[in-house]
Design a protein around this motif. Structure first.
Motif, PDB file in Angstrom:
ATOM      1  N   LYS A 142      -3.469 -22.022  -8.484  1.00  0.00           N
ATOM      2  CA  LYS A 142      -2.556 -21.585  -7.431  1.00  0.00           C
ATOM      3  C   LYS A 142      -1.729 -20.395  -7.879  1.00  0.00           C
ATOM      4  O   LYS A 142      -0.754 -20.551  -8.609  1.00  0.00           O
ATOM      5  N   ILE A 143      -2.104 -19.207  -7.460  1.00  0.00           N
ATOM      6  CA  ILE A 143      -1.215 -18.057  -7.658  1.00  0.00           C
ATOM      7  C   ILE A 143      -1.116 -17.358  -6.310  1.00  0.00           C
ATOM      8  O   ILE A 143      -2.106 -17.244  -5.590  1.00  0.00           O
ATOM      9  N   GLY A 144       0.076 -16.921  -5.959  1.00  0.00           N
ATOM     10  CA  GLY A 144       0.279 -16.204  -4.710  1.00  0.00           C
ATOM     11  C   GLY A 144       0.842 -14.817  -4.971  1.00  0.00           C
ATOM     12  O   GLY A 144       1.703 -14.641  -5.831  1.00  0.00           O
ATOM     13  N   ILE A 145       0.319 -13.841  -4.231  1.00  0.00           N
ATOM     14  CA  ILE A 145       0.813 -12.471  -4.379  1.00  0.00           C
ATOM     15  C   ILE A 145       1.803 -12.169  -3.254  1.00  0.00           C
ATOM     16  O   ILE A 145       1.582 -12.563  -2.096  1.00  0.00           O
ATOM     17  N   PHE A 146       2.886 -11.488  -3.593  1.00  0.00           N
ATOM     18  CA  PHE A 146       3.802 -10.953  -2.586  1.00  0.00           C
ATOM     19  C   PHE A 146       3.641  -9.441  -2.559  1.00  0.00           C
ATOM     20  O   PHE A 146       3.834  -8.774  -3.571  1.00  0.00           O
ATOM     21  N   MET A 147       3.256  -8.919  -1.389  1.00  0.00           N
ATOM     22  CA  MET A 147       3.033  -7.483  -1.255  1.00  0.00           C
ATOM     23  C   MET A 147       4.299  -6.786  -0.765  1.00  0.00           C
ATOM     24  O   MET A 147       4.943  -7.237   0.181  1.00  0.00           O
ATOM     25  N   LEU A 148       4.625  -5.667  -1.397  1.00  0.00           N
ATOM     26  CA  LEU A 148       5.804  -4.898  -1.012  1.00  0.00           C
ATOM     27  C   LEU A 148       5.520  -4.144   0.296  1.00  0.00           C
ATOM     28  O   LEU A 148       4.612  -3.315   0.352  1.00  0.00           O
ATOM     29  N   THR A 149       6.286  -4.460   1.322  1.00  0.00           N
ATOM     30  CA  THR A 149       6.115  -3.816   2.624  1.00  0.00           C
ATOM     31  C   THR A 149       7.237  -2.811   2.876  1.00  0.00           C
ATOM     32  O   THR A 149       7.018  -1.744   3.467  1.00  0.00           O
ATOM     33  N   GLU A 150       8.430  -3.189   2.461  1.00  0.00           N
ATOM     34  CA  GLU A 150       9.625  -2.339   2.597  1.00  0.00           C
ATOM     35  C   GLU A 150      10.511  -2.631   1.400  1.00  0.00           C
ATOM     36  O   GLU A 150      10.532  -3.763   0.918  1.00  0.00           O
ATOM     37  N   MET A 151      11.302  -1.664   0.977  1.00  0.00           N
ATOM     38  CA  MET A 151      12.226  -1.910  -0.132  1.00  0.00           C
ATOM     39  C   MET A 151      13.683  -1.876   0.315  1.00  0.00           C
ATOM     40  O   MET A 151      14.000  -1.420   1.409  1.00  0.00           O
ATOM     41  N   SER A 152      14.545  -2.399  -0.560  1.00  0.00           N
ATOM     42  CA  SER A 152      15.964  -2.476  -0.229  1.00  0.00           C
ATOM     43  C   SER A 152      16.703  -1.209  -0.632  1.00  0.00           C
ATOM     44  O   SER A 152      17.868  -1.045  -0.296  1.00  0.00           O
ATOM     45  N   SER A 153      16.027  -0.331  -1.351  1.00  0.00           N
ATOM     46  CA  SER A 153      16.723   0.815  -1.931  1.00  0.00           C
ATOM     47  C   SER A 153      16.784   2.005  -0.976  1.00  0.00           C
ATOM     48  O   SER A 153      15.875   2.240  -0.183  1.00  0.00           O
ATOM     49  N   ASP A 154      17.870   2.740  -1.130  1.00  0.00           N
ATOM     50  CA  ASP A 154      18.107   3.958  -0.360  1.00  0.00           C
ATOM     51  C   ASP A 154      16.993   4.970  -0.568  1.00  0.00           C
ATOM     52  O   ASP A 154      16.595   5.227  -1.704  1.00  0.00           O
ATOM     53  N   GLY A 155      16.479   5.543   0.494  1.00  0.00           N
ATOM     54  CA  GLY A 155      15.538   6.652   0.376  1.00  0.00           C
ATOM     55  C   GLY A 155      14.135   6.267  -0.053  1.00  0.00           C
ATOM     56  O   GLY A 155      13.352   7.138  -0.446  1.00  0.00           O
ATOM     57  N   HIS A 156      13.784   4.967   0.013  1.00  0.00           N
ATOM     58  CA  HIS A 156      12.406   4.604  -0.365  1.00  0.00           C
ATOM     59  C   HIS A 156      11.429   5.260   0.611  1.00  0.00           C
ATOM     60  O   HIS A 156      11.797   5.640   1.720  1.00  0.00           O
ATOM     61  N   LEU A 157      10.177   5.397   0.173  1.00  0.00           N
ATOM     62  CA  LEU A 157       9.218   6.197   0.935  1.00  0.00           C
ATOM     63  C   LEU A 157       8.267   5.353   1.787  1.00  0.00           C
ATOM     64  O   LEU A 157       7.241   5.848   2.251  1.00  0.00           O
ATOM     65  N   MET A 158       8.591   4.093   1.988  1.00  0.00           N
ATOM     66  CA  MET A 158       7.693   3.237   2.753  1.00  0.00           C
ATOM     67  C   MET A 158       7.986   3.380   4.243  1.00  0.00           C
ATOM     68  O   MET A 158       8.874   2.725   4.780  1.00  0.00           O
ATOM     69  N   SER A 159       7.216   4.236   4.879  1.00  0.00           N
ATOM     70  CA  SER A 159       7.417   4.510   6.310  1.00  0.00           C
ATOM     71  C   SER A 159       6.910   3.328   7.138  1.00  0.00           C
ATOM     72  O   SER A 159       6.214   2.449   6.632  1.00  0.00           O
ATOM     73  N   GLN A 160       7.234   3.356   8.412  1.00  0.00           N
ATOM     74  CA  GLN A 160       6.744   2.324   9.334  1.00  0.00           C
ATOM     75  C   GLN A 160       5.215   2.252   9.273  1.00  0.00           C
ATOM     76  O   GLN A 160       4.625   1.169   9.252  1.00  0.00           O
ATOM     77  N   ASP A 161       4.595   3.417   9.213  1.00  0.00           N
ATOM     78  CA  ASP A 161       3.137   3.495   9.167  1.00  0.00           C
ATOM     79  C   ASP A 161       2.600   2.838   7.876  1.00  0.00           C
ATOM     80  O   ASP A 161       1.634   2.070   7.910  1.00  0.00           O
ATOM     81  N   TYR A 162       3.231   3.144   6.771  1.00  0.00           N
ATOM     82  CA  TYR A 162       2.842   2.550   5.483  1.00  0.00           C
ATOM     83  C   TYR A 162       2.956   1.028   5.553  1.00  0.00           C
ATOM     84  O   TYR A 162       2.048   0.302   5.131  1.00  0.00           O
ATOM     85  N   SER A 163       4.082   0.560   6.115  1.00  0.00           N
ATOM     86  CA  SER A 163       4.296  -0.890   6.204  1.00  0.00           C
ATOM     87  C   SER A 163       3.240  -1.540   7.094  1.00  0.00           C
ATOM     88  O   SER A 163       2.677  -2.578   6.750  1.00  0.00           O
ATOM     89  N   ASN A 164       2.969  -0.927   8.256  1.00  0.00           N
ATOM     90  CA  ASN A 164       1.956  -1.484   9.165  1.00  0.00           C
ATOM     91  C   ASN A 164       0.582  -1.532   8.501  1.00  0.00           C
ATOM     92  O   ASN A 164      -0.152  -2.515   8.638  1.00  0.00           O
ATOM     93  N   LYS A 165       0.245  -0.478   7.780  1.00  0.00           N
ATOM     94  CA  LYS A 165      -1.065  -0.452   7.129  1.00  0.00           C
ATOM     95  C   LYS A 165      -1.144  -1.471   5.992  1.00  0.00           C
ATOM     96  O   LYS A 165      -2.209  -2.003   5.690  1.00  0.00           O
ATOM     97  N   THR A 166      -0.003  -1.731   5.369  1.00  0.00           N
ATOM     98  CA  THR A 166       0.033  -2.779   4.339  1.00  0.00           C
ATOM     99  C   THR A 166      -0.329  -4.122   4.974  1.00  0.00           C
ATOM    100  O   THR A 166      -1.117  -4.896   4.416  1.00  0.00           O
ATOM    101  N   MET A 167       0.229  -4.377   6.165  1.00  0.00           N
ATOM    102  CA  MET A 167      -0.068  -5.643   6.845  1.00  0.00           C
ATOM    103  C   MET A 167      -1.556  -5.731   7.201  1.00  0.00           C
ATOM    104  O   MET A 167      -2.173  -6.794   7.071  1.00  0.00           O
ATOM    105  N   GLN A 168      -2.127  -4.615   7.641  1.00  0.00           N
ATOM    106  CA  GLN A 168      -3.572  -4.619   7.954  1.00  0.00           C
ATOM    107  C   GLN A 168      -4.387  -4.913   6.700  1.00  0.00           C
ATOM    108  O   GLN A 168      -5.364  -5.655   6.726  1.00  0.00           O
ATOM    109  N   MET A 169      -3.960  -4.313   5.592  1.00  0.00           N
ATOM    110  CA  MET A 169      -4.699  -4.483   4.346  1.00  0.00           C
ATOM    111  C   MET A 169      -4.710  -5.947   3.895  1.00  0.00           C
ATOM    112  O   MET A 169      -5.746  -6.473   3.481  1.00  0.00           O
TER     113      MET A 169
END
Ligand code: 6AU
Length: 262
Positions: A142-169
């Protein structure tokens, strides 16, 4: 939607075994608090695990900041996880090609895959990364992966598009993905089998001087859809970590109970 569902009902539909187990632990301990044990001596981590273990569902490590890492340390941490019924997450944030992450996950000094229950990864390199991690996980229970979709930090580069594509992946990897690290509920509204882990939690301050942004437990759980909130310095830098951890646990759990009522 996900936000109204109980953790125990979500345990039933979780597709990843570690996620299933984590939902059950949360319900059993009435805790959706993850401790970020960001300290640099193994004894300090073990002391936190022993004193705060009863109040947390996950203890999150950054093993590469530990100055005196040893196999003994890992064995002691695993024993404490068993004793206090919490899971161990290594916040490795893998971000390389599949072959390299498979090596980073299983080899070297840390041999992460031999002791973690949960591990974090970026989607940036594409799904070869998930294939690489899966090669390693296939021999584990049993190992589970948590994928980074958005970060808590100021100015991170994860756009809405990046996040949506992460979910598709991750849709094609539901057996190994336990959840996502995110700052808003939008991504998993219709995927209650996934766990939303949300860092950036503090009772008072709004940020640090290196870009971290904080919100209160109530806001993260009720407004931002956090299932589990991550608290590091809010607890470990406080004068009385045990009392403060109890406060976080209570406020996070009450917020969850209020959330499922509506
Ligand atoms: O409560 P803090 O600010 O002392 O610690 C927050 C913890 C740190 C970060 O490495 C981690 O949460 N983190 C993550 C994770 C969990 O992946 C993602 C993110 O967007 N922001 C963040 O702070 O151990």
């Amino acid at each position: 939607t996900r936000l109204q569902m109980t953790f125990s009902s979500r345990a039933e539909i979780a597709k990843n075994e570690a996620a299933k187990e984590l939902f059950k632990i949360m319900e059993a301990k009435k805790s959706n608090l993850c401790l970020a044990a960001d300290v640099t001596k193994s004894d300090e981590i073990l002391n936190l695990a022993e004193s705060l273990g009863p109040f947390i569902c996950v203890l999150k490590t950054h093993v590469d900041i530990v100055e005196d890492f040893s196999e003994n340390f890992v064995n002691s941490l695993k024993a404490l996880a068993k004793k206090h019924n919490f899971m161990i997450m290594e916040d490795r944030k893998f971000a390389d090609i599949g072959n390299t992450v498979a090596l980073q996950f299983s080899k070297g000094i840390y041999k992460i895959s031999e002791w973690c229950d949960l591990v974090t990864a970026h989607s940036l390199p594409g799904d070869g990364l998930l294939k690489g991690l899966k090669e390693v996980i296939k021999n584990k229970e049993k190992i589970g992966i948590f994928m980074l979709t958005e970060m808590s930090s100021d100015g991170h580069l994860m756009s809405q598009d990046y996040s949506n594509k992460t979910m598709q992946m991750i849709a094609n990897y539901s057996d190994i993905v336990a959840g996502i690290v995110a700052q808003s509920s939008q991504f998993t509204e219709n995927q209650p089998e996934l766990i939303q882990l949300t860092p950036g939690c503090k009772l008072d301050e709004t940020g640090d001087n290196l870009g971290q942004k904080y919100n209160t437990p109530e806001f993260l759980v009720k407004e931002k859809g956090a299932d589990i909130a991550v608290v590091g310095r809010g607890i470990i830098e406080s004068k009385n970590p045990v009392e403060v951890a109890k406060t976080y646990r209570e406020r996070l759990w009450n917020s969850y109970e209020e959330r499922i009522k509506y």
